[in-house]
Every structure is written in structure tokens, then in C-alpha cells.
Design an enzyme around this catalytic site. Structure first.
Site, PDB file in Angstrom:
ATOM      1  N   SER A  84      68.533  74.210  60.429  1.00 21.96           N
ATOM      2  CA  SER A  84      68.973  72.946  59.834  1.00 21.96           C
ATOM      3  C   SER A  84      68.354  72.659  58.472  1.00 21.96           C
ATOM      4  CB  SER A  84      68.665  71.782  60.779  1.00 21.96           C
ATOM      5  OG  SER A  84      67.289  71.721  61.062  1.00 21.96           O
ATOM      6  N   THR A 187      67.206  67.351  59.184  1.00 19.58           N
ATOM      7  CA  THR A 187      66.321  67.152  58.047  1.00 19.58           C
ATOM      8  C   THR A 187      64.841  67.282  58.383  1.00 19.58           C
ATOM      9  OG1 THR A 187      67.911  65.467  57.416  1.00 19.58           O
ATOM     10  CG2 THR A 187      65.828  65.461  56.242  1.00 19.58           C
ATOM     11  N   THR A 205      67.375  69.491  53.548  1.00 18.11           N
ATOM     12  CA  THR A 205      68.218  69.829  54.693  1.00 18.11           C
ATOM     13  C   THR A 205      69.366  70.741  54.274  1.00 18.11           C
ATOM     14  OG1 THR A 205      69.504  68.869  56.516  1.00 18.11           O
ATOM     15  CG2 THR A 205      69.747  67.846  54.371  1.00 18.11           C
ATOM     16  N   ARG A 215      80.669  67.970  51.727  1.00 19.27           N
ATOM     17  CA  ARG A 215      79.998  66.823  52.334  1.00 19.27           C
ATOM     18  C   ARG A 215      78.539  66.753  51.908  1.00 19.27           C
ATOM     19  NH1 ARG A 215      75.343  65.988  55.933  1.00 19.27           N
ATOM     20  NH2 ARG A 215      75.731  64.059  57.093  1.00 19.27           N
ATOM     21  N   VAL A 216      78.071  65.549  51.616  1.00 17.99           N
ATOM     22  CA  VAL A 216      76.672  65.302  51.273  1.00 17.99           C
ATOM     23  C   VAL A 216      76.148  64.223  52.214  1.00 17.99           C
ATOM     24  CG1 VAL A 216      75.103  64.394  49.509  1.00 17.99           C
ATOM     25  CG2 VAL A 216      76.938  65.971  48.866  1.00 17.99           C
ATOM     26  N   GLY A 217      74.963  64.439  52.764  1.00 13.80           N
ATOM     27  CA  GLY A 217      74.376  63.479  53.690  1.00 13.80           C
ATOM     28  C   GLY A 217      73.417  62.526  52.999  1.00 13.80           C
ATOM     29  N   ASP A 218      72.521  61.950  53.778  1.00 15.29           N
ATOM     30  CA  ASP A 218      71.598  60.950  53.261  1.00 15.29           C
ATOM     31  C   ASP A 218      70.411  61.547  52.526  1.00 15.29           C
ATOM     32  OD1 ASP A 218      70.786  61.811  56.000  1.00 15.29           O
ATOM     33  OD2 ASP A 218      69.066  60.546  55.588  1.00 15.29           O
ATOM     34  N   THR A 238      66.054  60.660  59.335  1.00 16.13           N
ATOM     35  CA  THR A 238      66.608  61.900  59.866  1.00 16.13           C
ATOM     36  C   THR A 238      67.722  61.551  60.833  1.00 16.13           C
ATOM     37  OG1 THR A 238      66.061  63.963  61.025  1.00 16.13           O
ATOM     38  CG2 THR A 238      64.913  61.983  61.758  1.00 16.13           C
ATOM     39  N   GLY A 239      68.669  62.446  61.007  1.00 18.05           N
ATOM     40  CA  GLY A 239      69.772  62.180  61.909  1.00 18.05           C
ATOM     41  C   GLY A 239      71.103  62.217  61.187  1.00 18.05           C
ATOM     42  N   GLY A 241      73.608  61.545  58.729  1.00 18.32           N
ATOM     43  CA  GLY A 241      73.472  60.986  57.394  1.00 18.32           C
ATOM     44  C   GLY A 241      74.405  59.839  57.093  1.00 18.32           C
TER      45      GLY A 241
END
Length: 326
Positions: A84, A187, A205, A215-218, A238-239, A241
Site C-alpha cells: 500500500s 497510507t 501511499t 484517482r488521487v486520495g487524501d 489514514t483510510g 481518502g
């Protein structure tokens, strides 16, 4: 206004001393150090333990707290068993591994990269954005071009053996159904306080497995996956996003601490806010980790299973976080 916040905080602390049971409601499973030992490092998940160890070694060698949070999570980016974080992480639905990372100091300086390919250490590239450009975020091909211009070698674009095996299994049905707490996943976020009291944080991450390409997360979004302010404290997330972005989770926690909440209270409120803004919460895991400038610590998650590493020069240990749902 600062005197009012101070009064509110002192009142809350005084109340905690006289109300039975308040400690168990407002603290992580293990409380913050009663006498703060600095430097202090907090990192998400089991991989936070070796990450803290690497950060502590950097500090012992004379590095700054910014060096520590960078090199701490570089250790995780190097971990070939981790699916991850780093180029060995699980790919998107096109079979391509893309990476996100951010770094921030307590003076407001910050940098991030998103949707970047072929860069072994996106956290170091994020620091270059912070220190060598007038920007905060670079994404995609632009981030890759900047990396090449700075002399960072491009890694061969191929899946790690474990990621390739997992991807081939996924392609059989090609369904995207995120499941919480898989592989102690996601993350690594690290926040730290130096011996001088200065704060810094990092987050890196490979993102959600089999996500849509692009796609882009937090993690690379300042205020969502990471936020640091020397006047108040620091937080990381974490988790899932998308759920964290919707509530600007890390910024929310720091602002709640600014208003007088303890790190634990702030993390719990952020989780409640996240739950209120997301559907199908039974399938969503998110966890928050925070410290204030006094060295008090907080952690809280939506579901059980979130843990974090707390490290100093003398001790490095895993702690289980409490959660909203039991």
C-alpha cells in the site's frame, strides 16, 4: 481570544480531574506521556514501528525533525512486503502503480506530489517541491518531469511480484469493493516533534488498490491527509481518502485543538464528522492521529483495527486506537 482559549482548556483539564471515568472516554488506549519526552514521533499502522526507528536514527545522526519524518516514511516506501506504499504497492485498474505524498512543517511550508509514476521515493520529491519551487503540489507527468530535472532516476515501470499476482486475481472479476483493515493497509502518516518543540509531518501511499486511473486520495492534500502548525499541533489521516477529504480531516483536528480540544477529543470529533458525511459507513475505515505542541497524543478510528507507533529516543511501541464502532 487566546486568554479565553487558555481558560477553556484549563477548565476542561480541571473537569477531567473531578469527573469519574473521563480519562477512559477522552484518551487513547495508552495515554500520552505525562512528562513529554522529546523528540516524539507518531506513525500509522504496524509499518510505523520500523518507520519510527528509521526516523529516530536520523535524529541521532543530527538530522532535523523534517529529515526524520522524510526518512522515516522512506523506510516504508522501501519495504517490498508492503502493498500500500511505494512502487511495490497494488496498482490501479489499468495495472499501473501511481503514488501520492506530502510533507509539511509547522511554519506552514509544505509540498506534495500526486499521481506520480516511476519515482521510488515520492516523499523526497514532495520535499523538493516544498523547498525548491514556489508551488505546493505537482501532479502526474509534471511531477515526473520535475523529478527527472532534479536528477531522480526513473524506476522501471513494472509490478512487484506480489502486486502482479494480486492484480491478476483481481482481473478475473474486476470488481472494486474496498474492505476495511486489509493487510493492515494503506497510507503511512508520520507526525513528529523535535527536541526544540518544532513540528513536522509526512504522508505517503500508493493509494487504493484498483482505483480509477488518475484517482488521487487524501495523502497529498494539505489539510486532508496531513496538517501541521507549530502554534497548535499536528495531525495525519489514514483510510478511505475520499471520506477524509470530505471533512478536511487533518486540518479539522488541528483547528479543534486550536479551540482548546485535546488531541483525543479532536480526533473523536473528526471521526463523528466523517461518519455524518459518508454513506455506507460500515464499509469505510478511516483513522486519525494527532499531537499538540505540549506533546499530548490522540488517536481514533471509525472501526476497530487501527493502530499506531509512538516513538522516542528511549522507547518505540505499538498502541491500539479506540474506535467509534466496537
Amino acid at each position: 481570544m487566546s486568554e479565553r482559549r487558555k481558560f477553556i482548556k484549563q477548565s476542561l483539564m480541571g473537569s477531567a480531574l473531578i469527573i469519574p471515568g473521563i480519562q477512559s472516554l477522552a484518551s487513547p488506549v495508552k495515554p500520552a506521556l505525562s512528562k513529554v519526552e522529546k523528540p516524539l514521533l507518531l506513525s500509522t499502522w504496524n509499518h510505523g514501528l520500523p518507520a519510527n526507528a528509521a526516523a529516530i536514527e536520523k535524529l541521532k545522526a543530527g538530522g532535523s525533525i523534517t529529515d526524520a519524518v522524510e526518512y522515516g516514511v522512506r523506510d516504508t516506501e522501501n519495504d517490498l512486503s508492503n502493498l500500500s506504499v511505494g512502487l511495490q504497492g497494488l496498482p490501479d485498474r489499468e495495472g499501473i502503480t501511481t503514488l501520492d505524498a506530502s510533507i509539511m512543517n509547522g511554519d506552514g511550508s509544505c509540498g506534495s506530489v500526486a499521481f506520480v509514476r516511476q519515482v521510488k521515493h515520492p516523499i523526497s520529491l514532495a520535499r523538493m517541491v516544498m523547498e525548491q519551487t514556489p508551488h505546493v503540489m505537482l501532479a502526474g507527468e509534471g511531477a515526473r518531469q520535475f523529478a527527472m530535472a532534479e536528477g531522480i532516476p526513473m524506476e522501471k515501470e513494472e509490478l512487484s511480484p506480489k502486486a502482479k499476482e494480486a492484480y491478476e486475481r483481481w482481473k478475473v472479476k474486476s470488481q472494486y469493493k474496498p474492505v476495511i483493515n486489509i493487510e493492515n493497509h494503506d497510507t503511512i502518516g508520520m507526525i513528529g516533534m523535535g527536541a526544540d518543540g518544532k513540528l513536522s509531518g509526512s504522508c505517503t501511499t500508493s493509494g487504493l488498490a484498483y482505483k480509477m486511473h488518475g484517482r488521487v486520495g487524501d495523502s497529498p492534500i494539505i489539510g486532508a491527509g496531513l496538517y501541521v502548525d507549530d502554534e497548535v499541533g499536528a495531525a495525519t489521516a489514514t483510510g478511505l481518502g475520499e471520506a477524509i477529504i470530505r471533512v478536511c480531516g487533518s486540518f479539522l483536528i488541528v483547528e479543534l485543538m486550536r479551540q482548546g480540544r485535546s488531541p483525543q477529543e479532536a480526533c473523536e470529533e473528526a471521526v463523528r464528522r466523517l461518519i455524518s458525511k459518508n454513506k455506507n459507513i460500515k464499509d469505510i475505515q478511516a483513522g486519525f492521529l494527532a499531537m499538540n505542541k505540549e506533546g499530548e497524543v490522540g488517536a481514533y478510528a471509525v472501526h476497530p483495527g487501527f493502530n499506531f507507533a509512538q516513538g522516542t529516543l528511549s522507547k518505540n511501541e505499538m498502541i491500539d486506537s479506540n474506535s467509534h464502532f466496537k
